[in-house]
Structures are given as C-alpha cells and as structure tokens.
Design a protein around this motif. Structure first.
Motif, PDB file in Angstrom:
ATOM      1  N   ASP A   1       0.979  -1.159  -0.072  1.00 11.59           N
ATOM      2  CA  ASP A   1       0.122  -0.100   0.213  1.00 11.59           C
ATOM      3  C   ASP A   1       0.886   1.270  -0.040  1.00 11.59           C
ATOM      4  O   ASP A   1       1.830   1.370   0.573  1.00 11.59           O
ATOM      5  CB  ASP A   1      -1.054   0.080   1.290  1.00 11.59           C
ATOM      6  N   ALA A   2       0.487   2.307  -0.765  1.00 13.31           N
ATOM      7  CA  ALA A   2       1.069   3.490  -0.662  1.00 13.31           C
ATOM      8  C   ALA A   2       0.731   4.225   0.470  1.00 13.31           C
ATOM      9  O   ALA A   2      -0.400   4.856   0.769  1.00 13.31           O
ATOM     10  CB  ALA A   2       0.535   4.347  -1.747  1.00 13.31           C
ATOM     11  N   LEU A   3       1.826   4.396   1.532  1.00 12.64           N
ATOM     12  CA  LEU A   3       1.225   5.041   2.836  1.00 12.64           C
ATOM     13  C   LEU A   3       1.773   6.617   2.566  1.00 12.64           C
ATOM     14  O   LEU A   3       1.139   7.672   3.712  1.00 12.64           O
ATOM     15  CB  LEU A   3       2.160   4.555   3.700  1.00 12.64           C
ATOM     16  N   ALA A   4       2.488   7.053   1.649  1.00 14.28           N
ATOM     17  CA  ALA A   4       2.647   8.413   1.436  1.00 14.28           C
ATOM     18  C   ALA A   4       2.834   8.653  -0.259  1.00 14.28           C
ATOM     19  O   ALA A   4       3.569   7.559  -0.556  1.00 14.28           O
ATOM     20  CB  ALA A   4       3.766   9.007   2.080  1.00 14.28           C
ATOM     21  N   GLU A   5       2.279   9.496  -0.543  1.00 16.28           N
ATOM     22  CA  GLU A   5       2.158   9.790  -1.871  1.00 16.28           C
ATOM     23  C   GLU A   5       2.166  11.285  -2.423  1.00 16.28           C
ATOM     24  O   GLU A   5       1.337  11.990  -2.002  1.00 16.28           O
ATOM     25  CB  GLU A   5       1.095   8.901  -2.812  1.00 16.28           C
ATOM     26  N   ALA A   6       3.283  11.462  -3.401  1.00 12.90           N
ATOM     27  CA  ALA A   6       3.159  12.933  -3.840  1.00 12.90           C
ATOM     28  C   ALA A   6       2.817  12.716  -5.430  1.00 12.90           C
ATOM     29  O   ALA A   6       3.600  11.869  -6.128  1.00 12.90           O
ATOM     30  CB  ALA A   6       4.506  13.634  -3.732  1.00 12.90           C
ATOM     31  N   VAL A   7       1.970  13.552  -5.729  1.00  9.30           N
ATOM     32  CA  VAL A   7       1.385  13.716  -7.126  1.00  9.30           C
ATOM     33  C   VAL A   7       1.741  15.074  -7.687  1.00  9.30           C
ATOM     34  O   VAL A   7       1.027  15.956  -7.413  1.00  9.30           O
ATOM     35  CB  VAL A   7      -0.146  13.270  -7.446  1.00  9.30           C
ATOM     36  N   GLY A   8       2.518  15.188  -8.901  1.00  7.80           N
ATOM     37  CA  GLY A   8       2.615  16.349  -9.225  1.00  7.80           C
ATOM     38  C   GLY A   8       3.156  17.627  -8.403  1.00  7.80           C
ATOM     39  O   GLY A   8       2.605  18.661  -8.651  1.00  7.80           O
ATOM     40  N   LEU A   9       3.824  17.361  -7.521  1.00  2.26           N
ATOM     41  CA  LEU A   9       4.161  18.205  -6.589  1.00  2.26           C
ATOM     42  C   LEU A   9       5.060  19.271  -6.811  1.00  2.26           C
ATOM     43  O   LEU A   9       6.000  19.065  -7.160  1.00  2.26           O
ATOM     44  CB  LEU A   9       4.669  17.509  -5.248  1.00  2.26           C
ATOM     45  N   ARG A  10       4.709  20.440  -6.373  1.00  3.09           N
ATOM     46  CA  ARG A  10       5.361  21.818  -6.764  1.00  3.09           C
ATOM     47  C   ARG A  10       5.484  22.430  -5.285  1.00  3.09           C
ATOM     48  O   ARG A  10       4.255  22.820  -4.738  1.00  3.09           O
ATOM     49  CB  ARG A  10       4.981  22.530  -7.596  1.00  3.09           C
TER      50      ARG A  10
ATOM     51  N   THR B   1      12.853  18.951   1.689  1.00  2.41           N
ATOM     52  CA  THR B   1      11.609  19.677   1.083  1.00  2.41           C
ATOM     53  C   THR B   1      10.480  18.603   0.763  1.00  2.41           C
ATOM     54  O   THR B   1       9.282  18.405   1.324  1.00  2.41           O
ATOM     55  CB  THR B   1      11.866  20.393   0.060  1.00  2.41           C
ATOM     56  N   LEU B   2      10.936  17.586   0.048  1.00  2.00           N
ATOM     57  CA  LEU B   2       9.911  16.376  -0.072  1.00  2.00           C
ATOM     58  C   LEU B   2       9.489  15.773   1.063  1.00  2.00           C
ATOM     59  O   LEU B   2       8.407  15.477   1.183  1.00  2.00           O
ATOM     60  CB  LEU B   2      10.729  15.440  -1.331  1.00  2.00           C
ATOM     61  N   LEU B   3      10.336  15.655   1.823  1.00  2.00           N
ATOM     62  CA  LEU B   3      10.297  14.766   3.110  1.00  2.00           C
ATOM     63  C   LEU B   3       9.263  15.395   3.896  1.00  2.00           C
ATOM     64  O   LEU B   3       8.133  14.984   4.463  1.00  2.00           O
ATOM     65  CB  LEU B   3      11.436  14.463   3.804  1.00  2.00           C
ATOM     66  N   ALA B   4       9.416  16.752   3.826  1.00  2.00           N
ATOM     67  CA  ALA B   4       8.489  17.499   4.864  1.00  2.00           C
ATOM     68  C   ALA B   4       7.188  17.591   4.203  1.00  2.00           C
ATOM     69  O   ALA B   4       6.034  17.584   4.888  1.00  2.00           O
ATOM     70  CB  ALA B   4       8.963  18.847   5.108  1.00  2.00           C
ATOM     71  N   ALA B   5       7.112  17.669   2.629  1.00  3.14           N
ATOM     72  CA  ALA B   5       5.793  17.635   2.278  1.00  3.14           C
ATOM     73  C   ALA B   5       5.042  16.265   2.289  1.00  3.14           C
ATOM     74  O   ALA B   5       3.874  16.308   2.647  1.00  3.14           O
ATOM     75  CB  ALA B   5       5.968  17.907   0.623  1.00  3.14           C
ATOM     76  N   LEU B   6       5.870  15.166   2.188  1.00  5.20           N
ATOM     77  CA  LEU B   6       5.297  13.911   2.656  1.00  5.20           C
ATOM     78  C   LEU B   6       4.695  13.848   3.979  1.00  5.20           C
ATOM     79  O   LEU B   6       3.724  13.080   4.077  1.00  5.20           O
ATOM     80  CB  LEU B   6       6.372  12.864   2.237  1.00  5.20           C
ATOM     81  N   ALA B   7       5.289  14.573   4.917  1.00  6.93           N
ATOM     82  CA  ALA B   7       4.903  14.452   6.162  1.00  6.93           C
ATOM     83  C   ALA B   7       3.652  15.546   6.239  1.00  6.93           C
ATOM     84  O   ALA B   7       3.068  15.260   7.585  1.00  6.93           O
ATOM     85  CB  ALA B   7       6.067  15.032   7.116  1.00  6.93           C
ATOM     86  N   ALA B   8       3.369  16.148   5.572  1.00  3.13           N
ATOM     87  CA  ALA B   8       2.114  17.236   5.703  1.00  3.13           C
ATOM     88  C   ALA B   8       2.545  18.348   6.443  1.00  3.13           C
ATOM     89  O   ALA B   8       1.766  18.966   7.004  1.00  3.13           O
ATOM     90  CB  ALA B   8       0.848  16.572   6.201  1.00  3.13           C
TER      91      ALA B   8
ATOM     92  N   VAL C   1      -0.566  15.610  -1.992  1.00  3.30           N
ATOM     93  CA  VAL C   1       0.170  14.614  -1.039  1.00  3.30           C
ATOM     94  C   VAL C   1      -1.026  13.931  -0.221  1.00  3.30           C
ATOM     95  O   VAL C   1      -2.051  14.255   0.252  1.00  3.30           O
ATOM     96  CB  VAL C   1       0.823  15.188   0.120  1.00  3.30           C
ATOM     97  N   ARG C   2      -0.874  12.441  -0.576  1.00  4.44           N
ATOM     98  CA  ARG C   2      -1.800  11.598   0.218  1.00  4.44           C
ATOM     99  C   ARG C   2      -0.968  10.705   1.220  1.00  4.44           C
ATOM    100  O   ARG C   2      -0.147  10.252   0.919  1.00  4.44           O
ATOM    101  CB  ARG C   2      -2.242  10.708  -0.899  1.00  4.44           C
ATOM    102  N   VAL C   3      -1.521  10.711   2.540  1.00  6.05           N
ATOM    103  CA  VAL C   3      -0.936   9.735   3.711  1.00  6.05           C
ATOM    104  C   VAL C   3      -2.127   8.806   3.874  1.00  6.05           C
ATOM    105  O   VAL C   3      -3.044   8.868   4.149  1.00  6.05           O
ATOM    106  CB  VAL C   3      -0.613  10.904   4.881  1.00  6.05           C
ATOM    107  N   CYS C   4      -1.559   7.483   3.818  1.00 11.69           N
ATOM    108  CA  CYS C   4      -2.278   6.364   4.054  1.00 11.69           C
ATOM    109  C   CYS C   4      -3.745   6.548   3.393  1.00 11.69           C
ATOM    110  O   CYS C   4      -4.968   6.203   4.099  1.00 11.69           O
ATOM    111  CB  CYS C   4      -2.672   6.529   5.654  1.00 11.69           C
ATOM    112  N   GLY C   5      -3.557   6.619   2.142  1.00 12.69           N
ATOM    113  CA  GLY C   5      -4.685   6.590   1.321  1.00 12.69           C
ATOM    114  C   GLY C   5      -5.572   7.870   0.986  1.00 12.69           C
ATOM    115  O   GLY C   5      -6.439   8.069   0.105  1.00 12.69           O
TER     116      GLY C   5
END
Length: 269
Positions: A9-18, A52-59, A68-72
């Motif tokens: 399962d994707a627990l963290a997902e970035a899509v087209g992140l700017r 920066t990507l890590l911080a974005a994935l962490a919301a 950004v999606r966290v746990c779906g």
C-alpha cells in the motif's frame, strides 16, 4: 486507531508536487510513492529538494501545486492528532528547550496514543525503543548533555516509540559513527520487514544501495531516476547529477553497488 497497512500500500504519495520557498521553486512536479514493506531512500546533491520532499510527505509543508496523500487520503483530510498516529518524523536536528532526561524524550513519542488502549504498553515500547537504538544506558541523563550522535539516536528512539506505520527520517545517520550508521539502517530494514513504509534521506550512496529497496535520485527539484539501487545508481547518472565523476562497482561479497568519487593519480600523490 488506524488499521494496519497492507504490504505494498502507498502510505505516502506525492502527485505533481510543486513547492516554492523564498520565491524559488524547490520541487518541480515530483510524483513519488512510499509503500508499506519497503525502505525508500532519497538521495541527491545539496539543494536538490530531499528534505523539502520529506516535509511535504509529512504534511508539514503545503505544496503550491499537486497533492500529497497519507495512508490513502489527502493529507489535508487528517487533523494533527490523526496524522501523528500515521506518520512519525525525524528532522535533521534534534533540539529541546528544556533539559529533559533521555527516557522522557523517548516517551514523548507515545503522546499521540494517550487515552487509547495501546497506551497500556507505553513502558514496554519505550524500553524497546531505547534498547533498539542503544540509548538505555543513559536513560536518566539530560538530553542537553549528550553528544550529537547520542542525541540523534535518542531522537530516533522517540520516532520508533510513536509506532506509526510511516517513518520519515531526514539524514538519520549524519552524526553517527560507522557502527551506529549500520544500526540505524538495520532498524529501518526491520521496520520495513514488519510492514512499515520507511523514507530516509541519505547522503552516503553506498549506504543507500546496501539498505534501500528503492532509491529516488533528486536533482534540481525533480526525480532524475527512481527504482532498485542496482538499476538507478549508475556511474553516468550519478556523475552528472553530482557534477563529480564517480565509479560504481559491485561489492565483492554481496554484489551491492559501491559508489566512490573517481580520483586521478594526482589526487593520490
């Protein structure tokens, strides 16, 4: 309480992140997923956008564009207490304003579970987290009195005590000696084997090759390549991304890629 993740399962997902910071675009259309059961290493030169990507994935950092999606679910759908049950974050530096004892710092990781049934296991989980990171011997010492490497391990113990299924670790090996670098990355592998998703920012490419299931190479705010270490960490790509010639060769025993700077004879004289 969150349901246990299903492997893959994707627990963290970035899509087209700017993401823009200080008028500069730090991430430019990044799409990447971290999946349950794997260690994903983020590598790349300074300023590539890893933290920066890590911080974005962490919301913890809102994107200018993308999602950004966290746990779906969209990260914005979770409130702070809900997020704290689903992802744990280790920042680059661990600073505290008060001289808390080490055990109290680790116990802070259990705060999201207060008032729930899992809180009954707080003492055991704190002890296990300190033992895993080898900080139990100085449980009563002040956090402020520790060395940089000791603080880094205590901060990781706090993250482990949180028992979130998504671990986001920013340079967890930076202040550590050789033994404890290996210890920390073995812990990452163990958490992934238990079904967690682990995203770790690393500067040591050989460590990333040895311990990650997948590697994402960032350059100028984009993902230059992502995949298995043996497929991604090639000599031509890394030399271009880092603007430093490197050589990549298989470890004689494990076959895992080993990456070193390419040095001429004049550098050895």
């Amino acid at each position: 309480m969150p349901a246990p993740p299903v492997r893959g399962d994707a627990l963290a997902e970035a899509v087209g992140l700017r993401v823009r910071l200080g008028g500069r675009e730090v991430l430019a259309g990044v799409s990447l997923a971290a999946r349950a059961g794997e260690v994903l290493a983020l590598v790349g030169p300074n300023g590539a956008g890893k933290s920066t990507l890590l911080a974005a994935l962490a919301a913890d950092l809102a994107p200018a564009e993308g999602a950004v999606r966290v746990c779906g679910r969209p990260a914005t759908d979770w409130n702070a207490p809900e997020l704290a049950l689903r992802r744990a974050v280790l920042p680059q530096s661990a600073a505290l304003s008060f001289p808390f004892p080490v055990e109290d710092v680790v116990r802070m990781g259990r705060a999201p579970w207060a008032g729930t049934r899992p809180a009954d296991d707080d003492d055991r989980i704190v002890r296990e987290s300190m033992a895993a990171t080898e900080v139990g011997a100085f449980a009563t010492r002040s956090f402020a009195a520790l060395s940089g490497g000791e603080r880094a391990r205590v901060a990781l113990a706090r993250v482990l005590a949180q028992r979130a299924p998504l671990l986001l670790l920013d340079e967890p090996t930076a202040a550590l000696d050789l033994r404890h670098q290996e210890l920390v990355l073995r812990i990452c592998r163990e958490r992934a084997a238990a079904g967690d998703a682990v995203v770790v920012v690393l500067h040591d490419l050989s460590l990333a090759a040895a311990h990650a299931d997948r590697v994402a190479v960032l350059c100028d705010g984009t993902v230059a390549a992502a995949g298995a270490p043996g497929d991604v960490l090639g000599q031509a790509l890394l030399s271009e991304v880092y603007r430093q010639p490197v050589e990549v060769f298989p470890h004689p025993r494990t076959g895992v890629p080993v990456i070193t700077p390419l040095r001429g004879r004049e550098d050895r004289d």
